[in-house]
Design an enzyme around this catalytic site. Sequence first.
Site, PDB file in Angstrom:
ATOM      1  N   ARG A 101       0.851  -1.187   0.000  1.00  0.00           N
ATOM      2  CA  ARG A 101       0.000   0.000   0.000  1.00  0.00           C
ATOM      3  C   ARG A 101       0.888   1.239   0.000  1.00  0.00           C
ATOM      4  O   ARG A 101       1.704   1.431   0.902  1.00  0.00           O
ATOM      5  CB  ARG A 101      -0.906  -0.004   1.230  1.00  0.00           C
ATOM      6  CG  ARG A 101      -1.768   1.239   1.312  1.00  0.00           C
ATOM      7  CD  ARG A 101      -2.684   1.226   2.528  1.00  0.00           C
ATOM      8  NE  ARG A 101      -3.260   2.563   2.674  1.00  0.00           N
ATOM      9  CZ  ARG A 101      -3.239   3.264   3.794  1.00  0.00           C
ATOM     10  NH1 ARG A 101      -2.673   2.787   4.883  1.00  0.00           N
ATOM     11  NH2 ARG A 101      -3.779   4.462   3.837  1.00  0.00           N
ATOM     12  N   GLU A 192      -7.057   8.398   6.537  1.00  0.00           N
ATOM     13  CA  GLU A 192      -7.242   9.035   7.844  1.00  0.00           C
ATOM     14  C   GLU A 192      -7.717  10.491   7.766  1.00  0.00           C
ATOM     15  O   GLU A 192      -7.130  11.394   8.375  1.00  0.00           O
ATOM     16  CB  GLU A 192      -5.952   8.955   8.655  1.00  0.00           C
ATOM     17  CG  GLU A 192      -5.498   7.541   8.925  1.00  0.00           C
ATOM     18  CD  GLU A 192      -4.263   7.440   9.796  1.00  0.00           C
ATOM     19  OE1 GLU A 192      -4.014   6.346  10.353  1.00  0.00           O
ATOM     20  OE2 GLU A 192      -3.542   8.449   9.938  1.00  0.00           O
TER      21      GLU A 192
END
Length: 457
Positions: A101, A192
Amino acid sequence: MKKVSCVLVMLITMMMMINGCWCLERTHFPSSFLFGTATSSYQIEGAYLEDNKGLSNWDVFTHISPGEIKDGSNGDTADNHYHLFLEDIELMHSLGVNSYRFSISWVRILPKGRFGEINPEGIAFYNKLIDDLLLKGIEPFVTLHHYDVPQELEDRYGAWLSPQMQDDFGYFADICFEAFGDRVKHWITLNEPNMVAQYGYYSGIWPPSRCSFPAGNCTTGDSKLEPYIAAHNMVLAHATATEIYRKKYQEKQGGKIGIVLHIYWYEPLRDIPVDRVAAQRALGFNAAWFMDPIMYGEYPPEMQQIVGLRLPAFSEEDKRKLANKLDFIGINHYSTLYAKDCLLSPCNYYDDLLKDTFTYGTGEKNGVLIGEPTAMPTFYVVPNSMEKTIMYFKDRYNNTPMFITENGYAQPSSRNIGDMLNDTNRVEYMEGYLTSLVSAMRWIHVCLSILCYRFVN
């Protein structure tokens, strides 16, 4: 009625694979399970002025506010991944991971956002990275926004404080889908965003460093309003990118799209009703702040009751876009805190939580820590919180597929190499959290099997 297809997909992101004796075995996980590593562009790439890359908000922040970074460092060179990515891929391959990722630097693709040209050198770099990952059998998971935005957009209209950011993000996402989507099958819109809203616009310790007293000491900002405005535009930016992907690319490219949230688990500090409610309220302000609008088109009741009219409203057009939802939820989970009610109980301060949460988060109860401390001040080792976090998302969001996109042990950088190689604390951490994950997977599998059974003729 047709039999319901029951699939649980999980990704556990490990910072490294450990050689040694594990109580867990690979056979405890499905053969399709993905073990991977995770990074962000600003933290590893370096080359911050090379090949026509523009300046991001973090480039500017770390140069004008070096005291905000503990050791005064910046991302100018970082890990030099931009030049050493082939070696980094070899390291990943040697560890045996099968997924990676990473995030795309917005300003490496669009140095000035939609107010400038597409940078072919940036496209070429990520093409090479993706191609070489696939050659090694490593599946790319691509994050479009991992904290960094073009400084140009901050200067022009305040970035996430303006609805214009929704269109800018959609334009950037469209370019990435077209350039890389034939090979990238897992897209993450935002990493986030709950932390961006909190630290960028409430406490002001991240760029754009906006806040108001007593939440923080900034030159400008409004901690009572701006976190909710920024969050609103991030939610709708996700919806904009998801709609573009659904309409133009998903059918022909065959990929999936989701969002990633940072999630603390919360346990009541005292075994009393108000603290149990405070723990749920903290989760509402942490996880549901973004997930409820995406899944249900409204902010969570926990927030509506307290924040009220300071929460921006979703128009009918917004709700139409939000109806595209997502294909998976990404969870960054490291730690657990105790939650103490501050609505009916006196509190001296609110830790890092938004004051509107009216919850005091702490890692200590009667002089005893909730778990082993790590190098991060609020990151304690509490393995069973992994299962609890997953079950919370399963129950609240109707069994939407989940990926654990980050998890790991925070280790002091001051340790010598010998201590770092004698990595027993990390081994124990990973074993504990993986065991909790396996427990959650087994429980969900049982629930899914029952659900399937009930819907079979």
